[in-house]
Design a protein around this motif. Structure first.
Motif, mmCIF file in Angstrom:
data_model
loop_
_atom_site.group_PDB
_atom_site.id
_atom_site.type_symbol
_atom_site.label_atom_id
_atom_site.label_comp_id
_atom_site.label_asym_id
_atom_site.label_seq_id
_atom_site.Cartn_x
_atom_site.Cartn_y
_atom_site.Cartn_z
ATOM 1 N N HIS A 77 -21.445 21.290 39.920
ATOM 2 C CA HIS A 77 -20.234 21.177 39.072
ATOM 3 C C HIS A 77 -20.010 19.716 38.707
ATOM 4 O O HIS A 77 -19.553 18.926 39.535
ATOM 5 C CB HIS A 77 -19.031 21.748 39.852
ATOM 6 C CG HIS A 77 -17.733 21.763 39.091
ATOM 7 N ND1 HIS A 77 -16.886 22.856 39.102
ATOM 8 C CD2 HIS A 77 -17.116 20.819 38.342
ATOM 9 C CE1 HIS A 77 -15.810 22.577 38.373
ATOM 10 N NE2 HIS A 77 -15.921 21.345 37.906
ATOM 11 N N HIS A 79 -18.985 16.935 35.161
ATOM 12 C CA HIS A 79 -18.581 16.734 33.757
ATOM 13 C C HIS A 79 -19.064 15.321 33.375
ATOM 14 O O HIS A 79 -18.260 14.468 33.016
ATOM 15 C CB HIS A 79 -17.070 16.755 33.599
ATOM 16 C CG HIS A 79 -16.333 17.930 34.180
ATOM 17 N ND1 HIS A 79 -15.677 18.841 33.389
ATOM 18 C CD2 HIS A 79 -16.095 18.328 35.462
ATOM 19 C CE1 HIS A 79 -15.066 19.745 34.166
ATOM 20 N NE2 HIS A 79 -15.302 19.448 35.421
ATOM 21 N N HIS A 247 -13.285 27.398 36.627
ATOM 22 C CA HIS A 247 -12.358 26.486 37.320
ATOM 23 C C HIS A 247 -11.150 27.321 37.763
ATOM 24 O O HIS A 247 -10.445 27.873 36.904
ATOM 25 C CB HIS A 247 -11.822 25.421 36.368
ATOM 26 C CG HIS A 247 -12.706 24.237 36.176
ATOM 27 N ND1 HIS A 247 -13.847 24.272 35.429
ATOM 28 C CD2 HIS A 247 -12.581 22.961 36.623
ATOM 29 C CE1 HIS A 247 -14.401 23.058 35.423
ATOM 30 N NE2 HIS A 247 -13.653 22.248 36.143
ATOM 31 N N HIS A 270 -13.358 24.757 42.553
ATOM 32 C CA HIS A 270 -12.143 24.010 42.932
ATOM 33 C C HIS A 270 -11.545 24.644 44.181
ATOM 34 O O HIS A 270 -11.775 24.190 45.277
ATOM 35 C CB HIS A 270 -11.077 23.924 41.819
ATOM 36 C CG HIS A 270 -11.212 22.685 41.002
ATOM 37 N ND1 HIS A 270 -10.964 21.441 41.494
ATOM 38 C CD2 HIS A 270 -11.597 22.521 39.718
ATOM 39 C CE1 HIS A 270 -11.184 20.549 40.537
ATOM 40 N NE2 HIS A 270 -11.583 21.186 39.463
ATOM 41 N N ASP A 321 -17.851 17.436 41.119
ATOM 42 C CA ASP A 321 -16.861 17.467 40.024
ATOM 43 C C ASP A 321 -16.826 16.137 39.265
ATOM 44 O O ASP A 321 -15.804 15.799 38.660
ATOM 45 C CB ASP A 321 -15.463 17.817 40.561
ATOM 46 C CG ASP A 321 -14.484 18.247 39.470
ATOM 47 O OD1 ASP A 321 -14.956 18.631 38.387
ATOM 48 O OD2 ASP A 321 -13.264 18.189 39.702
#
Ligand code: NIG
Ligand code: FE
Length: 410
Positions: A77, A79, A247, A270, A321
């Motif tokens: 995970h 970004h 998420h 999460h 994350d």
């Protein structure tokens, strides 16, 4: 290539094992002491005891000098495609603003979307490559990357093209997820229902036509998208054979776990807020419960109840994350340490969460995340004298002697 004189290989599993659930996260992976690993191309072809090692002439030999070997991290995970940075909000947060307040003021994800809009694909690629290299230097051998800072069709497609180029450019395996429903795009502020319709009617077909994204994600949380909207987007994406990674439950008990498990999502991520009902649902399902302790740490949110989830037989993964707002780090060793220090996982258990179960959260559980013949040759040779327990304990001390990512030594 042969890696010889390995003090102990950690993370050995049989070829059919794609994930480990509950107590098996600790007891499942085997070890071999005084061992060797043979690599051919990008795969491990043999492992065994040093006593049975036979060296052929001209073979390339790497001496681990008694150091242990662990699988490379599988960070399911991230970004990491984003423009600029958001240290201004970091300062705002120190002065008392919450993540939701920052988002309501037009900061947060929308701030990153504005920056991304004005940044070229080449610049986005270069900054994402910089972050990917930081991750790989710290031991990551496979990772996922999401869109979600475009928030209009053209910019989401721009992110996808950058993701595809990133995947080509790195040795690590890369999985790509479409996250059009990360926040309501600027042009739709105040018209969330219209934005969701646009994601379904316009973005999804355009994204599917590019053939780059394998997964769909939705930020199903308090102040963002509802479980009903999430279910609609997942259902629509299923028509394009895109599975879901959701998420859920970062800011509240959002209903995201219910939607994810009912839809057979690959992962629910999460999970800072989990009730007993959500833990029971995750434990019964094959949806990987992916917890992101770096986001809890940086955003001062509660840490997810990973101990309870493992004790209840869920498949638990840990991921970074890595993003500009809630977790500006892709250091999986730190994630591993947080899993131990703040979530009550034992070092070896948390290692399974950072490797094999992370691979499972990207549907790569048969190819990476463990050390066995036939799997990716992606592993970390640890400095001599350092044990698995020591790595998350002395969590800032350099521990990597060498890395191999899909057969490439670094
Ligand atoms: O996973 N929670 C939603 N998305 C990101 C944060 C993105 C951002 O703030 O830019 C996360 O924490
Ligand atoms: Fe995220």
């Amino acid at each position: 290539m042969h890696v010889i004189n390995i003090g102990r290989i950690h993370g050995i599993v049989d070829s059919e094992i794609t994930h480990l659930r509950g107590k098996r996260m600790l007891t499942g992976p085997r070890t071999i002491d005084n061992a060797f690993i043979t690599v051919n191309g990008d795969k491990i072809t043999a492992i065994g005891d040093m006593d049975s090692f036979v060296e052929a002439k001209d073979d390339c030999i790497v001496d681990a000098r008694g150091g242990i070997v662990i699988p490379a991290f599988c960070d399911s995970h991230t970004h990491i495609i984003y423009a600029g940075s958001r240290e201004g909000e970091f300062v705002d947060k120190i002065q008392g603003l919450s993540y939701e307040e920052i988002a309501r003021r037009g900061g947060g994800i929308l701030n990153s979307a504005d920056k991304l809009h004005h940044t070229s694909e080449q610049e986005l690629l270069e900054s994402a490559l910089y972050r990917a290299n930081l991750m790989m230097e710290r031991g990551t051998g496979a990772f996922e990357v999401k869109t979600g800072y475009g928030l209009n069709t053209a910019d989401e497609l721009k992110m996808l093209r950058v993701a595809a180029r990133l995947r080509e450019a790195v040795d690590a395996r890369v999985k790509i997820t479409f996250l059009g429903a990360h926040a309501v795009g600027r042009a739709f502020v105040g018209r969330q229902a219209d934005y969701v319709d646009m994601v379904i009617r316009e973005m999804l077909p355009a994204v599917a036509a590019e053939g780059i994204a394998e997964y769909v994600d939705v930020f199903c949380d308090t102040g963002f998208f509802t479980p009903e909207e999430t279910a609609r987007i997942i259902d629509a994406a299923a028509n394009y054979c895109m599975k879901a990674k959701i998420h859920a439950n970062e800011l509240g008990i959002s209903g995201g776990v219910q939607v994810a498990t009912a839809a057979g999502a690959v992962s629910a991520d999460h999970l800072e807020q989990l009730g007993d009902e959500e833990i029971a649902l995750l434990a019964k399902s094959d949806t990987v419960a992916t917890m992101l302790p770096g986001a809890s740490f940086f955003s001062r949110l509660p840490f997810g109840r990973a101990r309870l989830a493992v004790d209840n037989d869920a498949i638990v993964a840990l991921a970074s994350d890595y993003n500009p707002g809630s977790s500006p780090s892709g250091d999986m060793r730190f994630v591993w340490a947080l899993g131990c220090i703040h979530m009550g996982l034992l070092p070896a258990e948390a290692l399974t969460a950072c490797t094999l179960n992370g691979a499972a959260a990207m549907e790569l559980g048969h190819e990476c995340g463990a050390i066995a013949p036939g799997r990716d040759a992606s592993f970390i040779i640890v400095k001599p004298g350092i044990s698995v327990d020591y790595i998350p304990y002395a969590y800032t001390e350099p521990f990597i002697a060498a890395r191999v990512i899909r057969g490439h030594m670094a």
